[in-house]
Scaffold this motif. Structure first.
Motif, PDB file in Angstrom:
ATOM      1  N   THR A 132       0.743  -1.354   0.109  1.00  0.00           N
ATOM      2  CA  THR A 132       0.001  -0.012  -0.132  1.00  0.00           C
ATOM      3  C   THR A 132       0.732   1.287   0.038  1.00  0.00           C
ATOM      4  OG1 THR A 132       0.043  -0.009   2.397  1.00  0.00           O
ATOM      5  CG2 THR A 132      -1.836  -0.992   1.306  1.00  0.00           C
ATOM      6  N   ALA A 133       0.362   2.282  -0.253  1.00  0.00           N
ATOM      7  CA  ALA A 133       1.112   3.615  -0.426  1.00  0.00           C
ATOM      8  C   ALA A 133       1.777   3.933   1.087  1.00  0.00           C
ATOM      9  CB  ALA A 133       0.287   4.925  -0.274  1.00  0.00           C
ATOM     10  N   ASP A 134       1.376   3.402   2.215  1.00  0.00           N
ATOM     11  CA  ASP A 134       1.904   3.530   3.509  1.00  0.00           C
ATOM     12  C   ASP A 134       3.106   2.405   3.906  1.00  0.00           C
ATOM     13  OD1 ASP A 134       0.347   1.278   4.168  1.00  0.00           O
ATOM     14  OD2 ASP A 134      -0.569   2.412   5.753  1.00  0.00           O
ATOM     15  N   GLY A 135       3.267   1.619   2.743  1.00  0.00           N
ATOM     16  CA  GLY A 135       4.491   0.912   3.123  1.00  0.00           C
ATOM     17  C   GLY A 135       3.918  -0.395   3.678  1.00  0.00           C
ATOM     18  N   THR A 136       2.806  -0.765   3.576  1.00  0.00           N
ATOM     19  CA  THR A 136       2.257  -2.229   4.253  1.00  0.00           C
ATOM     20  C   THR A 136       2.332  -3.152   3.232  1.00  0.00           C
ATOM     21  OG1 THR A 136       0.871  -1.235   5.850  1.00  0.00           O
ATOM     22  CG2 THR A 136       0.426  -3.440   5.575  1.00  0.00           C
ATOM     23  N   ARG A 137       3.153  -4.418   3.437  1.00  0.00           N
ATOM     24  CA  ARG A 137       2.903  -5.303   2.325  1.00  0.00           C
ATOM     25  C   ARG A 137       1.658  -6.087   2.311  1.00  0.00           C
ATOM     26  NH1 ARG A 137       4.623 -10.754   2.705  1.00  0.00           N
ATOM     27  NH2 ARG A 137       5.523 -10.360   4.664  1.00  0.00           N
ATOM     28  N   ILE A 138       1.073  -6.163   1.138  1.00  0.00           N
ATOM     29  CA  ILE A 138      -0.608  -6.831   1.243  1.00  0.00           C
ATOM     30  C   ILE A 138      -0.479  -7.845  -0.097  1.00  0.00           C
ATOM     31  CG2 ILE A 138      -1.598  -4.699   2.271  1.00  0.00           C
ATOM     32  CD1 ILE A 138      -1.365  -5.131  -1.670  1.00  0.00           C
ATOM     33  N   GLY A 139       0.409  -8.224  -0.644  1.00  0.00           N
ATOM     34  CA  GLY A 139       0.301  -9.284  -1.606  1.00  0.00           C
ATOM     35  C   GLY A 139       1.642  -9.501  -2.583  1.00  0.00           C
ATOM     36  N   ARG A 140       1.320  -9.973  -3.588  1.00  0.00           N
ATOM     37  CA  ARG A 140       2.662 -10.213  -4.374  1.00  0.00           C
ATOM     38  C   ARG A 140       2.090 -10.551  -5.777  1.00  0.00           C
ATOM     39  NH1 ARG A 140       3.886 -16.068  -5.725  1.00  0.00           N
ATOM     40  NH2 ARG A 140       2.183 -17.483  -5.071  1.00  0.00           N
ATOM     41  N   LEU A 141       3.120 -10.085  -6.780  1.00  0.00           N
ATOM     42  CA  LEU A 141       2.978 -10.617  -8.220  1.00  0.00           C
ATOM     43  C   LEU A 141       3.116 -11.982  -8.480  1.00  0.00           C
ATOM     44  CD1 LEU A 141       4.393  -7.540 -10.130  1.00  0.00           C
ATOM     45  CD2 LEU A 141       1.947  -7.889  -9.550  1.00  0.00           C
ATOM     46  N   THR A 142       2.405 -12.561  -9.479  1.00  0.00           N
ATOM     47  CA  THR A 142       2.382 -14.076  -9.876  1.00  0.00           C
ATOM     48  C   THR A 142       3.021 -13.849 -11.395  1.00  0.00           C
ATOM     49  OG1 THR A 142       0.325 -14.031 -10.325  1.00  0.00           O
ATOM     50  CG2 THR A 142       1.033 -14.877  -8.259  1.00  0.00           C
ATOM     51  N   SER A 143       2.601 -12.851 -12.071  1.00  0.00           N
ATOM     52  CA  SER A 143       3.448 -12.775 -13.485  1.00  0.00           C
ATOM     53  C   SER A 143       3.492 -11.263 -13.737  1.00  0.00           C
ATOM     54  CB  SER A 143       2.018 -12.989 -14.562  1.00  0.00           C
ATOM     55  OG  SER A 143       1.893 -14.638 -14.410  1.00  0.00           O
ATOM     56  N   GLY A 144       4.180 -11.162 -14.635  1.00  0.00           N
ATOM     57  CA  GLY A 144       4.772  -9.799 -14.990  1.00  0.00           C
ATOM     58  C   GLY A 144       5.371  -9.617 -16.319  1.00  0.00           C
ATOM     59  N   GLY A 145       5.494  -8.433 -16.864  1.00  0.00           N
ATOM     60  CA  GLY A 145       6.044  -8.136 -18.384  1.00  0.00           C
ATOM     61  C   GLY A 145       5.469  -6.852 -18.744  1.00  0.00           C
ATOM     62  N   TYR A 146       5.467  -6.547 -20.000  1.00  0.00           N
ATOM     63  CA  TYR A 146       5.174  -5.486 -20.712  1.00  0.00           C
ATOM     64  C   TYR A 146       3.963  -5.589 -21.498  1.00  0.00           C
ATOM     65  CZ  TYR A 146       5.911  -1.194 -23.728  1.00  0.00           C
ATOM     66  OH  TYR A 146       5.872   0.059 -24.118  1.00  0.00           O
ATOM     67  N   SER A 147       3.045  -4.457 -21.473  1.00  0.00           N
ATOM     68  CA  SER A 147       1.890  -4.306 -22.304  1.00  0.00           C
ATOM     69  C   SER A 147       2.118  -3.371 -23.250  1.00  0.00           C
ATOM     70  CB  SER A 147       0.747  -3.653 -21.327  1.00  0.00           C
ATOM     71  OG  SER A 147      -0.340  -3.255 -22.239  1.00  0.00           O
ATOM     72  N   VAL A 148       2.102  -3.958 -24.719  1.00  0.00           N
ATOM     73  CA  VAL A 148       2.026  -3.095 -25.897  1.00  0.00           C
ATOM     74  C   VAL A 148       0.640  -2.322 -26.116  1.00  0.00           C
ATOM     75  CG1 VAL A 148       3.803  -4.629 -27.158  1.00  0.00           C
ATOM     76  CG2 VAL A 148       1.221  -4.837 -27.214  1.00  0.00           C
ATOM     77  N   ALA A 149      -0.375  -2.709 -25.485  1.00  0.00           N
ATOM     78  CA  ALA A 149      -1.465  -1.940 -25.939  1.00  0.00           C
ATOM     79  C   ALA A 149      -1.446  -0.640 -25.002  1.00  0.00           C
ATOM     80  CB  ALA A 149      -2.808  -2.841 -25.389  1.00  0.00           C
ATOM     81  N   PHE A 150      -0.814  -0.767 -23.662  1.00  0.00           N
ATOM     82  CA  PHE A 150      -0.695   0.113 -22.703  1.00  0.00           C
ATOM     83  C   PHE A 150       0.424   1.092 -22.592  1.00  0.00           C
ATOM     84  CE2 PHE A 150      -4.271  -2.497 -21.470  1.00  0.00           C
ATOM     85  CZ  PHE A 150      -5.517  -1.527 -21.391  1.00  0.00           C
ATOM     86  N   GLY A 151       1.411   0.439 -23.328  1.00  0.00           N
ATOM     87  CA  GLY A 151       2.803   1.186 -23.393  1.00  0.00           C
ATOM     88  C   GLY A 151       3.501   1.262 -21.875  1.00  0.00           C
TER      89      GLY A 151
END
Length: 832
Positions: free
Chosen positions: A764-783
Motif C-alpha cells: 500500500t502507499a503507506d508501506g504495508t505489504r499486502i500481496g505479491r505478483l505472480t506474473s509480469g511483463g510489458y503491455s504493448v496496448a498500454f505502453g
C-alpha cells in the motif's frame, strides 16, 4: 521392531528425520528406517549452511521455516543443534549481480525474509579482513547462518521420538509392494563386516499406509525398487578447511563477532569461519555426476579423491577476497556426493503412478530444507495440501522421458550454475535440443530462440538472422536484448497476425460411457455440448486449483482435454488416478495421452480469418469460418488443403484466432502452407514471451503462476467457470475456504528499462505489504509494465493505487478492471 505403521520414512539423514518429526508431531504413527547410522549419507559431510534466499517461492518458504524451526529445537529436545546465527553476506562484483540480488530480495519480501543492503565501504567497515575495492555492494540476510548437520539431525530425531516416532537403524529396504490399501515393505537387517555393511539373514515385512522415501544418495536405487523414473543423481562437491588464520584469530580475540557466511557469487564460492580458520566451498565447473545407477555397497560414509586442480581458480579468488588467508595451510578436505536435480530444486510430493508413496529426494541444500520439507510434506499427507503451492517441487515436473544420461548432464549443469547469474529469462543449454516438434528446424532457420518446456523446444522469441544458440547475450534482469523483438511480435499479433507453436500443450483423450459423468464430477464448470468447448478446473482435496483444462466435446462420450505443456506427467498422473478410482461408479472410460501425436499452431490476430480462408477447403468456403458456422468457443473438423485439422476457436492472446490441432506428421506441410498464405497478410512468427504479455492484457490466468494449489478458482476470480449448482470434487472445501485473497491485474508505472517478472511484493502507499505478483511483463496496448498477482480482498477493486517493489525501489501500480484490453471481447468475437 514394529511391523505396522501409518507412515514409514525411509532414510535417516536430515531430511528423513525432519519428515519423521513433523509426521509424528501431527499425530501419525511413524517409523523411520536407516540402512546404516543416522547422518551417514551426505548429512555427515555437509557444511551446514542455511541460505535463506532462493528464486523459488516454495523453496524460500521451506528454507524460512527451517531456519525458525531449528532455533526452537534445543528448548524442545534439550539437544543443541549447533546453530550459529551469524547472517549471510552475498557480495557482488558487478551491477548485474546486484540486479540479481534485487530480484532475490523481491521474492524474499513476499515470504517475509529480512535483509539489508551494504555498500563496499560498509562491508569494509564491518568486516575489515574482506577486500572490497572491486565490489559493487552486498546483501545481508541477518537471520540465517550455519548449523552442525549431525547435531540438528539428532535433535530432530529426538524430537520425533518424543512425539512417538520409532527410529530403527541398520535396516535396508529391498522391496515395495502395493496391496491396494497399503504398502508391504521388505527389509533386511544389515551388519558391519570388514568395514562394509552386509545383509544378514534376518528379514521382515513392514506394512505401512504411507511411505516416504528420503534416501539421498541412494535415490536411483529407490527409483528402481519403485519402478519409476526420476532425475535425482549425485554430483561431487568439494570443500576445504584451513588452518587458523592469525588475522582472524586476532579479530575474534579483540571481542569482534563471527563473520557472516561470506558468498562471492561471481567467484563461485562460499566461506565461513571454522575454529579460527575458514571453510571454503567452491562451486567449480565440470564437477562430475556419480553413481547414476546406485551407490556401491562398499560406499558408506565415504568420500571421493580430492581434485584440487579443479578448484584452483576458486581457491585463488578466495585468497584475493580475504588476503590474510594466503598464509593458512590446509587442515582438512572433503569431496563427497551431493544429490541434484536438473533445476536444482528437490523432488517433494506424490510419486508418479503410485498411491500413498511420497518422495523427498534430490536435495542439494538438504540441511537448509530438512525442517521445512518435513513441515510442508506432513501438511500434504495429513491435511490434503500444504498451505503453500508445492507444485514447483512436484516429482512429476520431470516426465518419464527423463533418462539417466539426461539426469547426469543436467545435474552437472545445475551444479555448475549454482553461482552463475540466474537471469529470470535464462535458458540453460545442456542436453538440448532433445524433444523437438517437426517444425523445429523451420523455426530455427527463421531465428527462433528456444526455451525448454517439459523437454520440448519452444520458441521464446524470434531474432531474424540469428542462430538458435540460446542467445546468451540477450539475458538480463531488466529489459534484455530480446525485449524489442517481443514488442514487435506482440504488436504484429495485435495489428495483423501471429503464428505460435503450441505443440507442447498437454493433450488427453477421454472416451467411454462413463466419461461425461466423470468429467462433470471431476471439474468445476458445466460440460460443453458436442462441438463446443469450455474452460474448467479440477480441484485439490482442499478446494484449491489442481489443474486447468480446456475441454473439447467431440461426441457425447468423447472428450479432448488440453492443459499446460509444462505439466504433462503431473496432469496425466492426476487424471489417470481419478479415472481409475471412479470407473466403477461412473462406468467404463478410456484415457490416452496424445501429446506426442498432436501438434498445435495458434493462429491469431485481425487477419487470421483471412489467412485461414486462403487454405481452407469446404463446400461453402466463404462461410465456414464465420461466426454463424464457427462461433467463438466452438470446435470444427476442417481441411486446410491436404491437412485435416481439429480447429478450436479460442486464442490465449485475446484476438480473433484459432488453435489448429493437427497430426504431428503433417506439421511441416501445414506450417509451410500457413506461412505462404500469411505472407500477404502480415503474418509473423510469435514466441512465448510476447504471448505471455498478451495474455496478461486479457487477465488470462496461467497455471503455475496465478493458478495453483494455494488458491481456489473463486480467489483467482474465475467464478464464471465454476458451476455452483452442481456437485464436483473439492466443492465443499472450496466454499469453506472462502476468499482469503483476490487475483488482480495491475498496470505499473515502472522504470524505463525494466518490467516486473512476477516475483515482486506489493504494498500500500503507506508501506504495508499486502500481496505479491505472480506474473509480469510489458503491455504493448498500454505502453507500460503489466502484472498479475494476489492482494487482500479489500484492495482488489479497480482503481486501487498500490506500489510494487522493482530494483529495490517502490513504483506506482494501479489495479485495473479484469481484461483491461478489449474487456467486451469484441475483437476475439469479430465476425467475417
Amino acid at each position: 521392531m514394529k511391523t505396522h505403521v501409518r507412515a514409514l520414512v525411509v532414510g535417516g539423514g536430515a531430511v528423513g528425520t525432519g519428515i519423521a518429526y513433523h509426521l509424528a508431531r501431527a499425530g501419525w504413527d511413524t517409523m523411520l528406517l536407516e540402512r546404516d547410522e543416522l547422518t551417514s549419507g551426505s548429512t555427515w559431510h555437509a557444511a551446514g549452511l542455511l541460505p535463506l534466499f532462493n528464486m523459488s517461492y516454495a523453496t524460500s518458504h521451506i528454507h524460512a521455516y527451517s531456519v525458525e524451526f531449528y532455533k526452537g529445537l534445543e528448548a524442545e529436545t534439550g539437544l543443541n543443534p549447533g546453530f550459529s546465527v551469524v547472517g549471510n553476506l552475498r557480495m557482488a562484483q558487478t551491477d548485474d549481480r546486484m540486479d540479481e540480488y534485487a530480484l532475490y530480495a523481491a521474492t524474499a519480501e513476499t515470504v517475509g525474509i529480512p535483509h539489508e543492503w551494504l555498500t563496499p565501504a560498509q562491508i569494509k567497515e564491518r568486516y575489515p579482513l574482506v577486500r572490497t575495492e572491486d565490489l559493487k555492494g552486498a546483501i545481508l540476510h541477518p537471520t540465517d547462518g550455519y548449523i552442525n548437520p549431525a547435531d540438528v539431525t539428532m535433535a530432530m530425531a529426538k524430537g520425533a521420538r518424543q512425539h512417538g516416532a520409532v527410529i530403527e537403524r541398520r535396516w535396508q529396504v529391498d522391496g515395495y509392494e502395493w496391496t491396494g490399501s497399503d504398502w508391504r515393505v521388505s527389509v533386511t537387517k544389515m551388519a558391519e563386516k570388514g568395514g562394509n555393511l552386509v545383509p544378514t539373514e534376518e528379514t521382515a515385512i513392514i506394512t505401512a499406509e504411507h511411505v516416504v522415501t528420503a534416501t539421498g544418495n541412494h535415490a536411483p536405487r529407490t527409483a528402481k525398487l519403485l519402478g519409476i523414473k526420476h532425475p535425482a543423481v549425485v554430483v561431487e562437491h568439494q570443500y576445504i578447511v584451513t588452518e587458523p588464520d592469525p588475522a582472524l584469530v586476532e579479530w575474534r580475540k579483540a571481542g569482534n563477532p563471527q563473520h557472516p557466511v561470506l558468498r562471492d557469487a561471481d567467484a563461485k564460492w562460499y566461506v565461513r569461519e571454522e575454529r579460527g580458520g575458514w571453510i571454503l566451498g567452491p562451486y567449480e565447473q565440470k564437477a562430475p555426476a556419480r553413481f547414476p545407477y546406485g551407490v556401491p555397497d562398499s560406499f558408506r560414509a565415504d568420500l571421493f579423491p580430492l581434485d584440487l586442480e579443479r578448484i584452483e581458480e576458486e581457491y585463488m579468488s578466495f585468497i584475493h577476497r580475504i588476503p590474510s588467508s594466503e598464509t593458512c595451510g590446509l587442515k582438512d578436505d572433503f569431496n563427497g556426493p551431493i544429490c541434484y536435480t536438473p533445476d536444482g530444486n528437490p523432488l517433494v510430493g506424490p510419486a508418479p503412478g503410485l498411491r500413498n508413496m511420497w518422495l523427498a529426494e534430490g536435495f542439494s541444500f538438504g540441511i537448509t530444507a530438512a525442517g521445512g520439507t518435513g513441515h510442508y510434506l506432513a501438511q500434504m499427507m495429513t491435511e490434503g495440501e500444504a498451505e503453500i503451492d508445492m507444485a514447483s517441487l512436484d516429482p512429476k515436473r520431470f516426465g518419464d522421458w527423463v533418462t539417466t544420461e539426461y539426469a547426469m548432464r543436467k545435474n552437472e549443469e545445475a551444479y555448475d550454475h549454482v553461482y552463475v547469474l540466474h537471469h529470470p529469462d535464462e535458458e540453460r543449454p545442456a542436453a538440448r535440443p532433445l524433444k523437438t516438434a517437426p517444425c523445429y528446424d523451420r523455426m530455427k532457420d527463421r531465428g527462433a530462440q528456444f526455451g525448454c518446456v517439459n523437454g520440448w523446444e519452444r520458441p521464446n522469441y524470434f531474432k531474424p538472422g540469428a542462430e538458435a544458440d540460446f542467445d546468451l547475450t540477450s539475458r538480463s534482469f531488466r529489459r534484455g536484448k530480446w525485449w524489442q523483438h517481443a514488442v514487435e511480435e506482440a504488436t504484429a499479433l495485435r495489428e495483423t497476425a501471429g503464428l505460435i507453436d503450441a505443440t507442447a500443450f498437454t493433450k488427453h483423450m477421454l472416451r467411454g460411457p462413463g466419461a461425461a459423468a466423470f468429467l462433470d464430477w471431476f471439474t468445476t464448470n458445466k460440460l460443453p455440448k458436442v462441438g463446443r468447448i469450455n474452460l474448467t478446473y479440477a480441484l485439490t482435496e482442499v478446494g484449491t486449483t489442481r489443474t486447468e483444462y480446456t475441454i473439447v466435446r467431440l461426441a457425447e462420450d468423447t472428450f479432448y482435454l488440453v492443459s499446460a505443456g509444462a505439466w504433462q506427467a503431473y496432469d496425466s498422473d492426476f487424471i489417470a488416478k481419478a479415472v481409475n478410482d471412479k470407473v466403477a461408479e461412473f462406468g467404463p472410460m478410456y484415457l490416452s495421452d496424445v501429446t506426442g501425436q498432436t501438434g498445435v499452431f495458434a493462429l491469431a490476430g485481425p487477419n487470421s480469418r483471412a489467412i485461414l480462408s486462403e487454405v481452407v477447403r469446404d463446400a461453402e468456403p466463404e462461410t465456414v469460418l464465420s461466426n454463424k458456422r464457427f462461433p467463438w468457443l466452438s470446435q470444427r473438423r476442417i481441411e486446410l488443403l491436404m491437412c485435416p485439422v481439429n480447429a478450436i476457436r479460442v486464442a490465449y492472446t485475446g484476438e480473433l484466432g484459432w488453435e489448429l490441432h493437427h497430426p504431428m506428421e503433417m506439421q511441416n506441410y501445414l506450417f509451410d502452407r500457413l506461412m505462404e498464405a500469411g505472407e500477404a497478410h502480415g503474418l509473423r512468427l510469435v514466441g512465448a514471451r510476447a504471448q505471455n504479455w498478451l495474455r496478461q492484457e486479457k487477465s488470462y490466468r496461467a497455471f503455475g503462476t496465478e493458478l495453483g494449489r494455494d488458491a481456489t478458482p473463486l480467489e483467482a476470480g474465475l467464478d464464471r467457470f465454476v458451476d455452483l449448482s452442481k456437485e464436483f470434487h473439492g466443492k465443499a472445501a472450496m466454499e469453506k475456504t472462502g476468499i482469503r485473497s483476490k487475483c488482480v491485474t495491475l498496470l505499473v508505472d515502472g522504470p524505463d528499462d525494466a518490467d516486473p517478472w512476477g516475483r515482486e511484493a506489493l504494498y500500500t502507499a503507506d508501506g504495508t505489504r499486502i500481496g505479491r505478483l505472480t506474473s509480469g511483463g510489458y503491455s504493448v496496448a498500454f505502453g507500460k509494465s503489466i502484472g498479475m498477482g494476489y492482494v487482500r480482498p479489500d484492495l482488489a477493486a479497480p482503481g486501487t493505487r498500490l506500489k510494487v517493489r522493482m530494483q529495490r525501489a517502490l513504483w506506482d501500480a494501479e489495479v485495473t478492471e479484469d481484461s483491461p484490453y478489449d474487456p467486451a471481447n469484441a475483437r476475439i468475437r469479430a465476425d467475417g
